[in-house]
Scaffold this motif. Sequence first.
Motif, PDB file in Angstrom:
ATOM      1  N   GLU A  89       0.976  -1.352  -0.220  1.00 13.58           N
ATOM      2  CA  GLU A  89      -0.256  -0.172  -0.060  1.00 13.58           C
ATOM      3  C   GLU A  89       0.955   1.302  -0.321  1.00 13.58           C
ATOM      4  O   GLU A  89       2.027   1.474   0.498  1.00 13.58           O
ATOM      5  CB  GLU A  89      -0.744  -0.037   1.539  1.00 13.58           C
ATOM      6  CG  GLU A  89      -1.897   1.454   1.242  1.00 13.58           C
ATOM      7  CD  GLU A  89      -3.085   1.135   2.122  1.00 13.58           C
ATOM      8  OE1 GLU A  89      -4.758   2.298   2.460  1.00 13.58           O
ATOM      9  OE2 GLU A  89      -3.071   0.089   2.894  1.00 13.58           O
ATOM     10  N   PRO A  91       0.439   5.301  -0.088  1.00 11.42           N
ATOM     11  CA  PRO A  91      -0.819   6.374   0.248  1.00 11.42           C
ATOM     12  C   PRO A  91      -0.899   7.479  -1.190  1.00 11.42           C
ATOM     13  O   PRO A  91      -0.043   8.164  -1.508  1.00 11.42           O
ATOM     14  CB  PRO A  91      -0.109   6.774   1.692  1.00 11.42           C
ATOM     15  CG  PRO A  91       0.723   5.799   2.049  1.00 11.42           C
ATOM     16  CD  PRO A  91       0.858   5.497   1.273  1.00 11.42           C
ATOM     17  N   ALA A  92      -2.168   7.705  -1.450  1.00 11.85           N
ATOM     18  CA  ALA A  92      -2.400   8.775  -2.790  1.00 11.85           C
ATOM     19  C   ALA A  92      -1.420   9.498  -1.598  1.00 11.85           C
ATOM     20  O   ALA A  92      -2.182  10.537  -0.549  1.00 11.85           O
ATOM     21  CB  ALA A  92      -3.692   8.647  -2.148  1.00 11.85           C
ATOM     22  N   THR A  98      -6.768   6.682  -5.681  1.00 11.44           N
ATOM     23  CA  THR A  98      -5.773   5.265  -5.458  1.00 11.44           C
ATOM     24  C   THR A  98      -6.412   4.266  -6.817  1.00 11.44           C
ATOM     25  O   THR A  98      -7.489   3.843  -7.215  1.00 11.44           O
ATOM     26  CB  THR A  98      -6.500   4.705  -4.599  1.00 11.44           C
ATOM     27  OG1 THR A  98      -6.024   5.704  -3.126  1.00 11.44           O
ATOM     28  CG2 THR A  98      -5.763   3.043  -3.795  1.00 11.44           C
ATOM     29  N   VAL A 158       0.118   8.539  -7.844  1.00 15.66           N
ATOM     30  CA  VAL A 158      -1.388   8.542  -6.495  1.00 15.66           C
ATOM     31  C   VAL A 158      -1.579   7.461  -5.879  1.00 15.66           C
ATOM     32  O   VAL A 158      -0.098   6.768  -5.848  1.00 15.66           O
ATOM     33  CB  VAL A 158      -2.561   7.952  -7.846  1.00 15.66           C
ATOM     34  CG1 VAL A 158      -2.490   9.171  -9.348  1.00 15.66           C
ATOM     35  CG2 VAL A 158      -2.014   6.770  -8.637  1.00 15.66           C
ATOM     36  N   GLY A 159      -2.462   7.324  -5.466  1.00 17.07           N
ATOM     37  CA  GLY A 159      -2.154   5.747  -4.419  1.00 17.07           C
ATOM     38  C   GLY A 159      -1.909   4.641  -4.888  1.00 17.07           C
ATOM     39  O   GLY A 159      -2.475   4.936  -6.280  1.00 17.07           O
ATOM     40  N   VAL A 160      -1.614   3.928  -4.162  1.00 21.49           N
ATOM     41  CA  VAL A 160      -1.493   2.399  -4.998  1.00 21.49           C
ATOM     42  C   VAL A 160      -2.072   1.251  -3.809  1.00 21.49           C
ATOM     43  O   VAL A 160      -0.807   1.453  -2.672  1.00 21.49           O
ATOM     44  CB  VAL A 160      -0.036   2.389  -5.970  1.00 21.49           C
ATOM     45  CG1 VAL A 160      -0.202   0.348  -6.291  1.00 21.49           C
ATOM     46  CG2 VAL A 160       0.103   3.032  -7.199  1.00 21.49           C
ATOM     47  N   ARG A 161      -2.637   0.144  -4.714  1.00 14.75           N
ATOM     48  CA  ARG A 161      -2.939  -1.298  -3.487  1.00 14.75           C
ATOM     49  C   ARG A 161      -2.179  -1.889  -4.890  1.00 14.75           C
ATOM     50  O   ARG A 161      -2.848  -1.980  -5.409  1.00 14.75           O
ATOM     51  CB  ARG A 161      -4.477  -1.082  -2.924  1.00 14.75           C
ATOM     52  CG  ARG A 161      -4.495  -0.085  -1.969  1.00 14.75           C
ATOM     53  CD  ARG A 161      -5.962  -0.704  -1.463  1.00 14.75           C
ATOM     54  NE  ARG A 161      -5.677   0.020  -0.233  1.00 14.75           N
ATOM     55  CZ  ARG A 161      -6.787   0.462   0.988  1.00 14.75           C
ATOM     56  NH1 ARG A 161      -7.530   0.851  -0.016  1.00 14.75           N
ATOM     57  NH2 ARG A 161      -6.562   1.001   2.118  1.00 14.75           N
ATOM     58  N   ALA A 187     -10.881   1.200  -3.864  1.00 17.87           N
ATOM     59  CA  ALA A 187      -9.550   1.749  -4.822  1.00 17.87           C
ATOM     60  C   ALA A 187     -10.465   2.590  -5.420  1.00 17.87           C
ATOM     61  O   ALA A 187     -11.825   2.598  -5.678  1.00 17.87           O
ATOM     62  CB  ALA A 187      -8.617   1.155  -5.275  1.00 17.87           C
ATOM     63  N   ASP A 188     -10.119   3.777  -6.707  1.00 21.50           N
ATOM     64  CA  ASP A 188     -10.995   4.803  -7.047  1.00 21.50           C
ATOM     65  C   ASP A 188     -11.138   4.163  -8.592  1.00 21.50           C
ATOM     66  O   ASP A 188     -12.031   4.006  -9.375  1.00 21.50           O
ATOM     67  CB  ASP A 188     -10.822   5.917  -7.441  1.00 21.50           C
ATOM     68  CG  ASP A 188     -10.928   6.214  -6.336  1.00 21.50           C
ATOM     69  OD1 ASP A 188     -11.318   7.140  -5.641  1.00 21.50           O
ATOM     70  OD2 ASP A 188      -9.656   7.045  -5.307  1.00 21.50           O
TER      71      ASP A 188
END
Length: 461
Positions: A89, A91-92, A98, A158-161, A187-188
């Motif tokens: 993870e 964070p964005a 994300t 950007v945020g990444v998972r 997530a988006d």
Amino acid sequence: MTAPTSDGVPGPGGPALDDSVLRPKIAGLMPEVLAELEALVAIPSCAFPGFPPEPVHAAAQRIVDAFGRHGVEAHVTPVDGGYPAVTAEIPAPPGRPTVLLYAHYDVQPVPASQQWSTDPWTPTWVDGRLHGRGAADDKGGVAIHLATLAAFDGRPPVGVRLVVEGEEETISHLEAHVVAHPDDFQADVMVVADMGNLVVGEPVLSVGLRGHVKAVIEVETLAAPVHSGLFGGAAPDALMALIRALATLVDDDGACAVQGVASGEWDGADHAEELLRANAGVLDGVDLVGTGRVASRLWARPSVSVLGMDVTPTAEASNVLQPRAKAVVAMRIPPGQDAQEAMDALVAHLRAHVPGNARVTVTEDKKSPPFSQPTDGRAFGLMRDALATSYGRPVETVGSGGSIPLLETLRAVAPHADFVLVGPEDAQHANIHGPDESVDPSEIEHMALAQALLLQALAQD
């Protein structure tokens, strides 16, 4: 040879994106990324029951270490009842979306009957392609995500998972894990790197996947094998009864004949028959099954297959009637079809068509829902632009006959997410699940660049 589109209109859908920094960066990373992929392919991470667990765990750790070498702190995440996932993870930054990046590291088995030309667990380069089980499906997808995040030195805009599953090819326990831990999968945008182009170098986005239901049928007629000369013609043969039941699954054209399962038409451009014949390796003079447009047969209608049977091998055949016989039957179901209703229809059909009041047991096996993807989301449009920029040619939209069970679960826990389905598994040469599976490194490079461009574009308001 051009792939089909769902709307008949090729085109990127928007302006080219700025790749002046990311393109050379990813090109420079490819030797390291491919070395990581080779090491991963060498690990026989088959998560099916009966296979040793050590290689599966070793593959998960190898992925953790690979992402760590490129600035991403990944973890082996336990999954109740099954093999672990690899997660990370990032964070964005404030105000930015994300993105969840999905792939899987488990692979299909390699039965001796496949007769590979190379050792499936020794990564081997042949005519510019990397051969080995999982090279395309889906360790190549892992390589795409690795190159994407490495392009930003582990610090994307950007945020990444990151979610790399360990049981996609078998009965997945990750679906229950997602339901139990929904906050970990918000997530988006969901980018799924477990698909591929129809032709190498010609980018597509997949907008619909057929689902998959499997059942096991066992037929019994006798207490024990008996002499076919003494009893044949009166005593019932279980194998013959099973064959007669299986034959009813299709009509005279080979199309699925199971009642109560949705069937439709693909409303876009057709899939060229010569492309299907070439990609599937259909022998000269052999007819295709089904009728109508090829695209409809592949992406909008059900199909049914017998995946395996427990019968006496020909080398051991003797003059006896068989007391019992078993088969695994699988049915692909189109988007919009409820998976449990399809399973019920398949089970009912099998039970109703075994002749002669033979004893029949039908057991439900794996069940994967179909998936359909809207094309009006912002991320979908940006990915179309990103692929067009990366490949330098228009992007087309297609369906897929395969299935990824986790997608509907992710949609359920993050209903507002925009999905993007891509990957390294070209239909032309990858031969996923079959002998001599391979991946074209240019597909990994182009897909990684497209993903990186997507993350860059999503960061801009």
